[in-house]
Design a protein around this motif. Structure first.
Motif, mmCIF file in Angstrom:
data_model
loop_
_atom_site.group_PDB
_atom_site.id
_atom_site.type_symbol
_atom_site.label_atom_id
_atom_site.label_comp_id
_atom_site.label_asym_id
_atom_site.label_seq_id
_atom_site.Cartn_x
_atom_site.Cartn_y
_atom_site.Cartn_z
ATOM 1 N N ARG A 3 0.836 -1.194 0.000
ATOM 2 C CA ARG A 3 0.000 0.000 0.000
ATOM 3 C C ARG A 3 0.874 1.248 0.000
ATOM 4 N N LEU A 4 0.590 2.156 -0.901
ATOM 5 C CA LEU A 4 1.344 3.408 -0.983
ATOM 6 C C LEU A 4 0.728 4.445 -0.041
ATOM 7 N N PRO A 5 1.565 5.321 0.534
ATOM 8 C CA PRO A 5 1.006 6.368 1.414
ATOM 9 C C PRO A 5 0.150 7.346 0.617
ATOM 10 N N MET A 6 -0.887 7.831 1.271
ATOM 11 C CA MET A 6 -1.798 8.757 0.616
ATOM 12 C C MET A 6 -1.181 10.150 0.597
ATOM 13 N N VAL A 7 -1.080 10.712 -0.568
ATOM 14 C CA VAL A 7 -0.503 12.044 -0.731
ATOM 15 C C VAL A 7 -1.617 12.978 -1.175
ATOM 16 N N LEU A 8 -1.776 14.043 -0.408
ATOM 17 C CA LEU A 8 -2.818 15.014 -0.737
ATOM 18 C C LEU A 8 -2.334 16.064 -1.721
ATOM 19 N N GLY A 9 -1.100 16.038 -2.018
ATOM 20 C CA GLY A 9 -0.530 17.019 -2.944
ATOM 21 C C GLY A 9 0.704 17.642 -2.320
ATOM 22 N N ASP A 10 1.381 18.385 -3.098
ATOM 23 C CA ASP A 10 2.560 19.076 -2.598
ATOM 24 C C ASP A 10 2.132 20.415 -2.007
ATOM 25 N N ALA A 11 1.621 20.351 -0.813
ATOM 26 C CA ALA A 11 1.166 21.559 -0.135
ATOM 27 C C ALA A 11 2.371 22.270 0.461
ATOM 28 N N THR A 12 2.697 23.381 -0.106
ATOM 29 C CA THR A 12 3.802 24.180 0.413
ATOM 30 C C THR A 12 3.293 25.575 0.728
ATOM 31 N N TYR A 13 3.911 26.173 1.676
ATOM 32 C CA TYR A 13 3.544 27.525 2.084
ATOM 33 C C TYR A 13 4.554 28.490 1.498
ATOM 34 N N PHE A 14 4.065 29.519 0.808
ATOM 35 C CA PHE A 14 4.939 30.510 0.209
ATOM 36 C C PHE A 14 4.318 31.880 0.425
ATOM 37 N N PHE A 15 5.075 32.780 1.042
ATOM 38 C CA PHE A 15 4.590 34.130 1.287
ATOM 39 C C PHE A 15 5.767 35.085 1.175
ATOM 40 N N ILE A 16 5.572 36.173 0.490
ATOM 41 C CA ILE A 16 6.637 37.159 0.322
ATOM 42 C C ILE A 16 6.539 38.147 1.469
ATOM 43 N N ASP A 17 7.584 38.209 2.285
ATOM 44 C CA ASP A 17 7.577 39.096 3.438
ATOM 45 C C ASP A 17 8.093 40.488 3.115
ATOM 46 N N ASN A 22 6.819 42.451 -2.768
ATOM 47 C CA ASN A 22 5.369 42.321 -2.864
ATOM 48 C C ASN A 22 4.794 43.419 -3.763
ATOM 49 N N MET A 23 5.307 44.650 -3.626
ATOM 50 C CA MET A 23 4.878 45.746 -4.484
ATOM 51 C C MET A 23 5.243 45.476 -5.937
ATOM 52 N N LEU A 24 6.445 44.959 -6.155
ATOM 53 C CA LEU A 24 6.905 44.671 -7.512
ATOM 54 C C LEU A 24 6.033 43.616 -8.181
ATOM 55 N N ILE A 25 5.686 42.581 -7.453
ATOM 56 C CA ILE A 25 4.866 41.513 -8.026
ATOM 57 C C ILE A 25 3.408 41.956 -8.179
ATOM 58 N N SER A 26 2.883 42.687 -7.214
ATOM 59 C CA SER A 26 1.477 43.090 -7.251
ATOM 60 C C SER A 26 1.198 44.206 -8.242
ATOM 61 N N TYR A 27 2.056 45.237 -8.260
ATOM 62 C CA TYR A 27 1.763 46.435 -9.050
ATOM 63 C C TYR A 27 2.602 46.570 -10.305
ATOM 64 N N GLY A 28 3.671 45.811 -10.415
ATOM 65 C CA GLY A 28 4.512 45.896 -11.603
ATOM 66 C C GLY A 28 5.693 46.832 -11.386
ATOM 67 N N LEU A 29 6.605 46.774 -12.319
ATOM 68 C CA LEU A 29 7.855 47.519 -12.208
ATOM 69 C C LEU A 29 7.639 49.025 -12.293
ATOM 70 N N LEU A 30 6.795 49.467 -13.216
ATOM 71 C CA LEU A 30 6.609 50.900 -13.427
ATOM 72 C C LEU A 30 6.008 51.585 -12.200
#
Length: 111
Positions: A3-17, A22-30
């Motif tokens: 029996r193989l272990p049940m995998v719910l997915g590759d749940a990873t936590y990612f947050f930009i502190d 965060n401004m660059l990704i949300s609003y863009g470079l300009l």
């Protein structure tokens, strides 16, 4: 049957502190460049008028914002409202005498 272990997915936590990333990704470079250059210009104008108190406070918040995400949130950074305020002109009296006030209103005399 093995029996193989049940995998719910590759749940990873990612947050930009970092507020700047965060401004660059949300609003863009300009828009990020416009915000950073605009605030830098405003603070530079204040230092040319010998008002060092507000720029020092804002630099401390900007350094803190490299490690947290609250740079543009008014509840954490009330100094963001400085761009819309009619601020009084103060100058920082830098000198060897410690009996004088450090921050004085422009036009007032130091004794």
């Amino acid at each position: 049957m093995k029996r193989l272990p049940m995998v719910l997915g590759d749940a990873t936590y990612f947050f930009i502190d970092s507020s700047f990333l965060n401004m660059l990704i949300s609003y863009g470079l300009l828009l990020t460049l416009i915000i950073i250059i605009g605030m830098t210009w405003f603070l530079y104008q204040r230092t040319r008028q010998h008002d060092y108190l507000l720029p020092v406070i804002f630099v401390a918040i900007a350094i803190s914002s490299m490690f947290d995400q609250h740079f543009l949130e008014v509840t954490y950074n009330v100094f963001i409202l400085m761009l819309f305020a009619d601020l009084p002109n103060y100058q920082t009296a830098v000198g060897p005498a410690f009996d004088q006030p450090v921050v004085i209103r422009r036009g007032a005399s130091c004794r």
